[in-house]
Design a protein around this motif. Structure first.
Motif, PDB file in Angstrom:
ATOM      1  N   UNK A 295       0.818  -1.211   0.000  1.00  0.00           N
ATOM      2  CA  UNK A 295       0.000   0.000   0.000  1.00  0.00           C
ATOM      3  C   UNK A 295       0.853   1.264   0.000  1.00  0.00           C
ATOM      4  N   UNK A 296       0.157   2.379  -0.166  1.00  0.00           N
ATOM      5  CA  UNK A 296       0.828   3.678  -0.174  1.00  0.00           C
ATOM      6  C   UNK A 296       0.172   4.568   0.879  1.00  0.00           C
ATOM      7  N   UNK A 297       1.008   5.295   1.611  1.00  0.00           N
ATOM      8  CA  UNK A 297       0.481   6.161   2.674  1.00  0.00           C
ATOM      9  C   UNK A 297      -0.053   7.447   2.069  1.00  0.00           C
ATOM     10  N   UNK A 298      -1.253   7.828   2.411  1.00  0.00           N
ATOM     11  CA  UNK A 298      -1.822   9.095   1.948  1.00  0.00           C
ATOM     12  C   UNK A 298      -2.398   9.861   3.139  1.00  0.00           C
ATOM     13  N   UNK A 299      -2.334  11.168   3.008  1.00  0.00           N
ATOM     14  CA  UNK A 299      -2.864  12.015   4.079  1.00  0.00           C
ATOM     15  C   UNK A 299      -4.354  12.270   3.821  1.00  0.00           C
ATOM     16  N   UNK A 300      -5.226  11.814   4.707  1.00  0.00           N
ATOM     17  CA  UNK A 300      -6.664  12.006   4.539  1.00  0.00           C
ATOM     18  C   UNK A 300      -7.221  13.011   5.542  1.00  0.00           C
ATOM     19  N   UNK A 301      -6.309  13.700   6.188  1.00  0.00           N
ATOM     20  CA  UNK A 301      -6.751  14.709   7.143  1.00  0.00           C
ATOM     21  C   UNK A 301      -7.166  15.983   6.443  1.00  0.00           C
ATOM     22  N   UNK A 302      -8.053  16.736   7.097  1.00  0.00           N
ATOM     23  CA  UNK A 302      -8.530  17.972   6.487  1.00  0.00           C
ATOM     24  C   UNK A 302      -7.547  19.108   6.702  1.00  0.00           C
ATOM     25  N   UNK A 303      -6.806  18.995   7.800  1.00  0.00           N
ATOM     26  CA  UNK A 303      -5.834  20.049   8.121  1.00  0.00           C
ATOM     27  C   UNK A 303      -4.433  19.542   7.765  1.00  0.00           C
ATOM     28  N   UNK A 304      -3.700  20.312   6.933  1.00  0.00           N
ATOM     29  CA  UNK A 304      -2.378  19.874   6.480  1.00  0.00           C
ATOM     30  C   UNK A 304      -1.394  19.784   7.633  1.00  0.00           C
ATOM     31  N   UNK A 305      -1.628  20.606   8.653  1.00  0.00           N
ATOM     32  CA  UNK A 305      -0.693  20.601   9.790  1.00  0.00           C
ATOM     33  C   UNK A 305      -0.979  19.450  10.761  1.00  0.00           C
ATOM     34  N   UNK A 306      -2.136  18.874  10.629  1.00  0.00           N
ATOM     35  CA  UNK A 306      -2.490  17.744  11.497  1.00  0.00           C
ATOM     36  C   UNK A 306      -2.914  16.575  10.613  1.00  0.00           C
ATOM     37  N   UNK A 307      -1.966  15.945   9.972  1.00  0.00           N
ATOM     38  CA  UNK A 307      -2.297  14.935   8.963  1.00  0.00           C
ATOM     39  C   UNK A 307      -2.871  13.652   9.577  1.00  0.00           C
ATOM     40  N   UNK A 308      -3.683  12.965   8.779  1.00  0.00           N
ATOM     41  CA  UNK A 308      -4.203  11.635   9.146  1.00  0.00           C
ATOM     42  C   UNK A 308      -3.698  10.680   8.070  1.00  0.00           C
ATOM     43  N   UNK A 309      -2.704   9.896   8.448  1.00  0.00           N
ATOM     44  CA  UNK A 309      -2.075   9.024   7.456  1.00  0.00           C
ATOM     45  C   UNK A 309      -2.790   7.687   7.410  1.00  0.00           C
TER      46      UNK A 309
END
Lengths: 452, 715
Positions: free
Chosen positions: B533-547
């Motif tokens: 798999x590949x890690x992607x940021x699904x968080x709405x805030x760029x400074x508080x990412x949800x990987x």
């Protein structure tokens, strides 16, 4: 005697103390906590167990309600106060096994009203004495298992059951306004003959739920009632004899009957002829009253009572006294004279009474007869022989059967006295020629044997 | 029986019936309550009474006790009974005691002998009687105790004091009213209603105070001492800890049976996976905070679980898109005894479940399938699996890379021995993608190392509850599968591979019939890694990412030495019988769970019950003691009211003239019908009813007399 008990029956004495104490505590509690309260206490425990899981059950509400009701009831009863005075109007005599109604006048001494007051006679201790517990045995005790025999709990229960002088003595509820006085009907059920002293009236004050009740001692005048022995129904008694009609005192006659001379009034007793009822007096007093006439034409009989405890027991003696009382009562109704003879203590007593007015006196004497360890048959024999010429016949009531009694009967019979012998004993009649003409009365089936 | 010997009076009319109806309202079982209420209250409507005597009451009590014992034993015999089951069972106590209650209601005596309830007391009494000793009987009217039993059980298993709702208010109001009625009548002595009302009001106020205090105390206790409150674990939060699998492994009992029907036979079937390591425990905490994924409206069951989609054919799906999928590559059937909240073993990639009658299935984001409140004790579930479909469990997030801080040093030390360096995960930076090739190489390396340097043992070796896996990797180097699975998960995470700890069963033992037996011994723990798999940021805030790792697949990592199954103790000869019995019991339960079978049994038992009931009714009719003392039978009532031949007397009076005063009816009848039996039968029925043949016969004679009269007059 007591020192002997102390030496021999240490375990029994220890048991006795415990039973006595436990019975006192039990009586104290049961007189104050009514069965509904026990039910609620049990239900409180049950609801605590069944509703222990508070997160799944709501039963705890009911548990709290039970506790609250019990608490309110207890506190309510504890805070009830009473200040009354009671005066009893008790008949002079009563009979074993027959209700003894009487009236208690109760007056409220407080300036506030008193509601739901119940009266209860106290002082009737049914606990046996140490001697009774140590030496008396329950019937059939020998058949009980070793555990029951050793602990003697059933003996204690049996003694408790036969203990006490009376039962009952409770009134219905009374409401009293300030300084108000009321008459309250009460009834005693005498269990044994003798003198009853009523001097411990208690006020019973229940809570509104009827769960608990306070018992307070109240001011009351002491009263006494003499309880005459239990009487049995007798078959049609025909006492034949050689000198059927004898002169008695100033009135002698060859005809049975009632004189015309009016003596007075007295309370109605079971067996009195309805013809003798004084209706006006009844209407006036509210109680049945009968007229008394002087008796003046009577045959004369002798009644010999054996008061010896030899080869017999207290129960047998009680039955013998009851049989004697039955004759006193029955012969009185047949209009005849009766001489009663028995031994009391060391002195011989010869009662020569006649007429209904004197029957009560005979009953009073019977009420107080005590058994004696000594036989006294020789004295009794002399007494009978001394008066044989005046008696048409003689009724002999024996409280047991042994050689001494046999000899006594033989001597009287030899003197030519016409006798009707009644012997109170255990079990079936022994195979004895001396008893051939006697009525054998099994002590536990006396009424049945008297009628057969 | 002397009234003085009877403890308590009978409760007032309708009180017991009202109590039963109250019970029905609380338990929402109106039919049973109404039936019981009618039964107990029918005492007032019929005059039938029986002299049950000591023996009859004893039999009624024994029957009640027997019903209770059988039901408790039946519940106790079931393997998965919980405390609340007993609570619900005991709530039916008034119905179990109905034989005794009815005996009291319909007896001609006032009370039940107290000796009824004690075997020893009955023996004692019997011995006393044999010995000729006097026996003093004591009786108790059990109406009020029975009433209180109904009141207590009405509140069992319903409501909770800390949360007053409609049910609770219903109970409080009900007991307050019924208790007031009882206090008015209980005891027998006269009561002043005013004082009683005041006292009862005081008691109610005190009860309210006690309830309030009780609630505060209960909440204080639950918060402080009972592990409750906001931090407690709900039953929906999945967790396991070292030792739970081992406990299962000590039992040879068959827990599930698996019948494989299609595709390659799996080596392992999974119960659940866990993502959060905490000392010796593993928990499922995928959806906490920002990592929580939305559950579709109406599907959330609680905690991390959601209900499944019901299909028309009775099956259940995880996703709507799988509804049209028919070519599942793996299929099998799993069956066995089950219980509430039990996890169902299933294949990797299971997407559809069938064969279950009720909507009881839920799943969580870790791929666990749970049964909530199953209505039957055994389950047979069809499993449909396909690895090509979207997996049930959600893709990993950066939380699947976390290693407990206490364990990092020990895990890194072990990795260093292998020549690797552990990766420190930072939430702000994107985790490094690991290729499938790299994963496979590392897995192989780990497997070699574990097989060579580690030993499998069922003895618990770990002593350090804070760092159990560091201790296992660097010191003990021996343990059971839970250590191997947990350690592998942490090692993979330190190497940057998202992984989870998995618990399930090894599919290894096949029976003669071809189905696989999942015994306790086969319980197993292992690890699963998300590969490719590949890690992607699904968080709405760029400074508080949800990987979150996307596009890969889950692969099994089982590093427990393969001989672990061989170390199990051999089966005893008893085990064969036990397996047979377990299977028979499961099959019987499954068979009985079928609607048609249950319906048939229901009809059968209703028929049998009706026959037995009718038989008892018939017998009771036969031994009926007659009417209660003082009351009169309907026959007597009729005779007293109008006389047996009142109608005929009027008829004859109109024709032959009225009966002269002072002439008995029988004599008058004889005058008119000297040859007929009518007068004799009339006398017989009036003065010796038992001997008479009944009113029908008399009516026949009346008809005959009328015919005679008419024919005579015609002549």
């Amino acid at each position: 005697m007591l020192s002997k008990i102390h030496d021999e029956k240490r375990f029994e004495r220890w048991l006795y103390r415990n039973y006595r104490y436990a019975t006192s505590v039990g009586t104290f509690i049961t007189e104050r906590i009514n069965p509904p309260a026990w039910l609620l206490i049990g239900c409180t425990g049950g609801s605590l167990i069944l509703g222990a899981n508070w997160s799944r059950s709501i039963v705890v509400v009911l548990t709290f309600l039970f506790c609250s009701v019990l608490f309110v009831g207890l506190v309510w009863a504890l805070f009830r106060k009473v200040e009354v005075v009671v005066v009893r109007e008790v008949p002079r005599t009563g009979a074993v096994g027959e209700p003894l109604p009487y009236v208690a006048k109760v007056q409220n001494l407080k300036s506030s009203a008193l509601r739901d007051l119940f009266l209860k006679e106290g002082g009737n201790d049914s606990r046996p004495s140490e001697w009774e517990f140590c030496y008396l045995e329950e019937p059939g005790e020998e058949d009980r298992n070793i555990f029951d025999r050793k602990l003697a709990f059933y003996r204690w229960k049996w003694l408790l059951q036969r203990g006490g002088q009376w039962r009952g003595g409770e009134s219905l509820g009374v409401d009293l306004d300030p300084d108000e006085s009321k008459e309250v009907s009460m009834t005693l059920f005498p269990l044994r003959r003798g003198l009853i002293r009523l001097n411990d009236m208690r006020a019973v004050l229940p809570d509104p739920f009827g769960l608990f009740q306070r018992r307070s001692a109240i001011l009351n005048e002491e009263s006494e009632v003499l309880i005459i022995p239990k009487r049995y129904r007798l078959p049609n008694v025909v006492l034949d004899g050689e000198s059927e009609l004898k002169t008695s005192g100033e009135a002698a006659s060859t005809v049975r009957g009632e004189g015309d001379e009016f003596l007075g009034l007295r309370e109605y007793r079971s067996g009195d002829s309805l013809r003798r009822i004084h209706w006006k007096a009844w209407a006036r007093t509210g109680r049945p009253i009968v007229k008394q006439f002087e008796d003046n034409r009577f045959p004369r009989y002798g009644l010999v009572l054996d008061t010896s405890l030899k080869e017999s027991g207290k129960d047998h003696l009680e039955e013998a006294i009851s049989v004697a009382a039955s004759f006193v009562s029955t012969l009185d109704q047949q209009d005849c004279l009766l001489d009663m003879m028995f031994v009391r203590g060391e002195s011989q007593v010869f009662m020569s009474e006649r007429g209904e007015a004197q029957t009560e006196r005979l009953m009073e004497v019977l009420a107080e007869v005590q058994g004696s360890e000594e036989g006294g048959y020789e004295s009794l024999e002399q007494l009978v022989l001394q008066h044989r010429g005046e008696m048409a016949a003689c009724v002999v009531v024996l409280s047991g059967w042994n050689k001494e009694r046999e000899v006594f009967l033989a001597k009287i019979r030899a003197a030519g006295v016409t006798m009707h012998v009644y012997v109170v004993g255990v079990g079936e009649q022994p195979d004895d020629d001396a008893l051939a003409e006697a009525h054998w009365l099994r002590w536990d089936h006396v009424q049945e044997d008297l009628l057969t | 029986m002397n009234d003085e010997n009877v403890i308590f009076k009978a409760p007032p009319r309708l009180l017991l019936g009202a109590a039963f109806l109250f019970w029905g309202a609380m338990h929402e079982n109106a039919l049973a309550a109404l039936a019981a209420a009618l039964l107990v209250e029918s005492r007032s409507w019929v005059k039938w009474r029986w002299e049950f005597g000591e023996k009859g009451f004893t039999r009624a009590w024994q029957l009640s006790a027997l019903i209770l014992i059988v039901l408790v034993a039946r519940l106790f015999q079931s393997e998965d009974h919980v405390f609340s089951d007993y609570l619900h069972l005991f709530a039916w106590l008034p119905f179990m005691m109905l034989p005794l209650g009815l005996a009291q209601q319909f007896c001609s005596d006032e009370g039940t002998p107290v000796t009824t309830f004690s075997f020893i007391a009955r023996r004692k009494m019997s011995a006393d009687r044999k010995a000729g000793r006097e026996v003093e009987m004591c009786y108790m009217q059990i109406g009020y105790p029975y009433f209180f039993l109904i009141m207590i059980t009405a509140g069992m298993g319903v409501g909770v004091i800390v949360k007053i709702g409609a049910n609770e208010i219903r109970y409080i109001v009900g007991v307050s009213i019924l208790m007031a009625v009882v206090l008015l009548h209980l005891g027998g002595k006269r009561k002043r209603k005013g004082a009683l009302g005041v006292a009862y009001l005081l008691a109610l106020l005190m009860t309210a105070g006690m309830c309030w205090g009780g609630i505060l105390g209960y909440q204080f206790f639950m918060t402080r001492y009972s592990g409750g409150g906001p931090n407690r674990n709900s039953s929906f939060e999945s967790q396991t800890s070292i030792g739970q699998v081992r406990k299962l492994q000590l039992s040879p009992k068959v827990i599930w049976r698996y019948r494989h029907e299609k595709g390659k036979t799996p080596n392992l079937v999974r119960l659940s996976s866990y993502s959060w390591a905490d000392g010796t425990s593993w928990r499922s905490r995928f959806r906490l905070g920002i990592h929580r994924e939305k559950i579709a409206p109406g599907r959330e069951v609680g905690g991390d679980f959601e209900s499944l989609l019901e299909q028309e054919d009775g099956s259940y799906l995880f996703q709507q898109s799988d509804g049209n999928w028919s070519d599942f590559k793996s299929q099998g059937v799993i069956y066995g005894m089950t219980s509430d909240l039990a996890l169902v073993p299933h294949l990797y990639g299971t997407k559809k479940l069938g064969g279950i009658q009720t909507e009881i299935l839920t799943s969580n984001s870790m791929g666990a399938i749970q049964m909530v409140a199953p209505k039957q004790k055994a389950m047979e579930i069809e499993l449909f699996a396909d690895q090509e479909l979207t997996p049930v469990e959600h893709d990993p997030s950066s939380r699947d890379l976390l290693v407990p801080s206490f364990e990092i040093e020990g895990v890194d030390k072990f990795l260093a021995e292998m020549g690797h360096v552990g990766t420190e995960y930072s939430n702000s930076a994107k985790p490094e993608d690991v290729s499938e090739h790299g994963f496979l190489e590392f897995r192989e390396e780990l497997r070699r190392r574990f097989y060579e340097d580690f030993e499998y043992t069922l003895f618990l070796t770990g002593a350090n509850r804070l760092k159990p896996y560091s201790e296992f990797l660097n010191q003990k180097r021996k343990g059971h599968c839970e250590y191997f699975g947990g350690a592998a998960t942490l090692l993979l995470r330190r190497m940057g591979i998202p992984s989870r700890y998995v618990v399930g069963f090894a599919v290894s033992e096949q029976s003669d019939s071809g189905e696989y037996l999942l015994r306790g011994q086969h319980a197993h723990a292992w690890s699963q890694a998300y590969v490719g798999g590949t890690w992607v940021n699904e968080g709405e805030d760029a400074e508080d990412p949800v990987w979150r790792c996307r596009g890969g697949r889950w692969m099994t990592v089982d590093l427990t030495p393969p001989d672990w199954l061989g170390q199990m103790e051999g089966q005893s000869w008893m085990q064969g019988f036990s397996d047979w019995w377990q299977k028979a019991k499961t099959n019987l339960t499954l068979w009985f769970a079928k609607t048609s079978v249950r319906g048939g049994f229901k009809i059968f038992f209703i028929c049998i019950g009706s026959v037995i009931g009718l038989y008892f009714f018939y017998k009771l009719l036969g031994i009926r003691a007659g009417t209660k003392a003082g009351a009169v039978s309907p026959w007597e009532e009729r005779v007293r009211g109008e006389g047996i031949l009142r109608g005929f007397e009027k008829w004859l009076g109109r024709r032959a003239g009225p009966r002269p005063a002072g002439v008995p009816l029988a004599s008058w009848l004889r005058q008119h019908f000297p040859d007929g039996e009518l007068a004799s039968r009339y006398e017989e029925m009036t003065f010796d009813p038992k001997k008479s043949q009944g009113a029908v016969s008399l009516e026949g004679l009346v008809k005959e007399a009328k015919v005679i009269w008419k024919s005579r007059n015609e002549k």
